[in-house]
Each structure stands twice: as C-alpha cells, then as structure tokens.
Scaffold this motif. Sequence first.
Motif, short mmCIF file in Angstrom:
data_model
loop_
_atom_site.label_atom_id
_atom_site.label_comp_id
_atom_site.label_asym_id
_atom_site.label_seq_id
_atom_site.Cartn_x
_atom_site.Cartn_y
_atom_site.Cartn_z
N SER A 139 -0.40 9.70 -0.82
CA SER A 139 -0.82 8.32 -1.03
C SER A 139 -1.23 7.63 0.27
O SER A 139 -1.86 6.57 0.24
CB SER A 139 0.29 7.52 -1.72
OG SER A 139 1.45 7.51 -0.92
N MET A 140 -0.92 8.23 1.41
CA MET A 140 -1.31 7.67 2.71
C MET A 140 -2.69 8.13 3.15
O MET A 140 -3.17 7.72 4.21
CB MET A 140 -0.28 8.05 3.78
CG MET A 140 1.06 7.36 3.63
SD MET A 140 0.99 5.58 3.87
CE MET A 140 0.69 5.48 5.62
N PHE B 270 -4.98 5.62 4.40
CA PHE B 270 -4.44 4.82 5.50
C PHE B 270 -4.15 5.61 6.77
O PHE B 270 -3.65 5.06 7.73
CB PHE B 270 -3.11 4.16 5.09
CG PHE B 270 -3.17 3.32 3.86
CD1 PHE B 270 -3.89 2.15 3.82
CD2 PHE B 270 -2.48 3.71 2.72
CE1 PHE B 270 -3.92 1.37 2.68
CE2 PHE B 270 -2.50 2.94 1.57
CZ PHE B 270 -3.23 1.77 1.55
N SER C 155 6.41 3.47 5.33
CA SER C 155 6.08 4.16 4.09
C SER C 155 5.32 3.22 3.17
O SER C 155 5.55 2.01 3.17
CB SER C 155 7.36 4.64 3.38
OG SER C 155 7.03 5.30 2.17
N ASP C 156 4.44 3.78 2.36
CA ASP C 156 3.69 2.97 1.39
C ASP C 156 4.16 3.22 -0.03
O ASP C 156 3.57 2.69 -0.96
CB ASP C 156 2.20 3.27 1.48
CG ASP C 156 1.83 4.60 0.84
OD1 ASP C 156 2.69 5.50 0.81
OD2 ASP C 156 0.70 4.73 0.36
N GLY D 75 7.11 -1.43 4.97
CA GLY D 75 6.49 -0.93 3.76
C GLY D 75 5.18 -1.62 3.48
O GLY D 75 4.94 -2.75 3.90
N LEU D 76 4.33 -0.92 2.76
CA LEU D 76 3.07 -1.51 2.31
C LEU D 76 2.69 -0.89 0.99
O LEU D 76 3.32 0.06 0.53
CB LEU D 76 1.96 -1.33 3.35
CG LEU D 76 1.82 0.03 3.96
CD1 LEU D 76 0.42 0.56 3.79
CD2 LEU D 76 2.09 -0.13 5.44
N GLY D 77 1.68 -1.46 0.37
CA GLY D 77 1.22 -0.94 -0.91
C GLY D 77 2.29 -1.06 -1.98
O GLY D 77 2.82 -2.14 -2.23
N ALA E 237 5.32 0.08 -1.95
CA ALA E 237 6.71 0.18 -1.47
C ALA E 237 7.57 -0.88 -2.16
O ALA E 237 7.11 -1.98 -2.45
CB ALA E 237 6.75 0.00 0.04
N SER F 164 0.60 -5.89 3.04
CA SER F 164 -0.35 -5.40 2.03
C SER F 164 -1.20 -4.25 2.59
O SER F 164 -1.76 -3.47 1.84
CB SER F 164 -1.25 -6.54 1.55
OG SER F 164 -1.94 -7.10 2.65
N ASP F 165 -1.31 -4.18 3.91
CA ASP F 165 -2.03 -3.07 4.54
C ASP F 165 -1.57 -2.94 5.98
O ASP F 165 -0.79 -3.75 6.47
CB ASP F 165 -3.55 -3.30 4.45
CG ASP F 165 -4.01 -4.55 5.17
OD1 ASP F 165 -3.60 -4.78 6.33
OD2 ASP F 165 -4.78 -5.32 4.58
N LEU F 166 -2.07 -1.92 6.66
CA LEU F 166 -1.62 -1.66 8.03
C LEU F 166 -2.20 -2.61 9.04
O LEU F 166 -1.77 -2.66 10.18
CB LEU F 166 -1.95 -0.21 8.42
CG LEU F 166 -1.11 0.82 7.69
CD1 LEU F 166 -1.63 2.22 7.97
CD2 LEU F 166 0.34 0.73 8.06
#
Length: 185
Positions: free
Chosen positions: A31-32, A35, A127-128, A156-158, A160, A181-183
């Motif tokens: 899933s990364m 990203f 981690s996302d 965390g993002l996405g 998570a 929400s994003d990096l």
Amino acid sequence: PLPPAPPQPPPSPPRCGVPFDLVLVLDRSGSMQAFVSDLRELALFVLEQVDLDRGRAAIVAFSGVALTLSGLTHDRAALYATIEQLTAGGATQIDAGLMAAKDVFSSAGAAPAVGGSSLHSVVWLLSDGVQSNGDKGAIEAAAAVKASGVTIFAVGLGDASRPTLDAMASQPTDLHSYMGSDLQA
C-alpha cells in the motif's frame, strides 16, 4: 537595471541538540507503493535532524516481514544510501518492524552519552495501514518496546488507525502520535 535576486531559501532547521539513538521503522508494504518516494524524502528529513556525531541511527523496513537494513551507525551517507534503495510490496506487519527495532537496540548495547550515561533510545514508526492480522499484535509489540525503555513516535497516514497509533506511541500521545493525510503534511 537588473531584477532583484530571488530570496534565499529558508535555513534548514537545526539538528536536535540532545543525543539519542534512533531506529526508523518504515512501512514498505504494497500500500506504500504510491508513497515510496515521499517516504524516502521524509525519512531523509528526519535523519537530517539527528546529530550523528553524538548519536546513532538505524533503519528497519517492514512489509510481511521486517528487515534490519542498517544497524545503529554514525554513518549518515550509508543511512541515506539505504533509504534511497527502499521499495514497496507485501503485507503490513507493524509488530515485526517494532520487534526488529527492539532487537537493534538490544544487539547494539547502550551507547554512552556525554557525561557517561546511556543515550536515550527512540523509534520513529511510519505506516499508512492497519496491521494485516489485526492491530492487537502491533499494540502488544509496541508495549514490549516501550517496556524496554524506548520512546516510540507513531506517524500514520492514509488508512492508519488513530486509536492504534495512540496505543503504540509513548505518552503523552499529543507529542508522540501523529496522523496525516499524506507525507507532505
């Protein structure tokens, strides 16, 4: 007349003045994939804040399994090169990443700080997603890491889970748990 010169970029933030040992625990699950270049950039940014003349850093990457890509070192160039090689694929086993980080600290031994005491040990987890086999294992692994005296920052993002991030992070969670929400956030 010549046009005015463009403004100078802002200065880089100063490196943290407190020496510590840091293990970056980076999610490289499938899933990364979208990203991964941002993940590299963020990991490099975090490392840039660490004074590696006085502390050390290591890199653990996880997907379905965890890999210690670099043990604790003062070698910034080697850490940067390792980060540049990160790829994504597989499941999300946060617990494996956290336990690998604990092993990094255990196998390296405590580094002496200035004044003779040991350096503080810190995990920076990114981690996302949600642990592939449920969050309970990740929370239990984080508890074991924290019980060994390690401070955990959980980012965390996405998709998570905020409650899981808070449960994994050291207290107080408003200082140690972050959700974006994003990096680029």
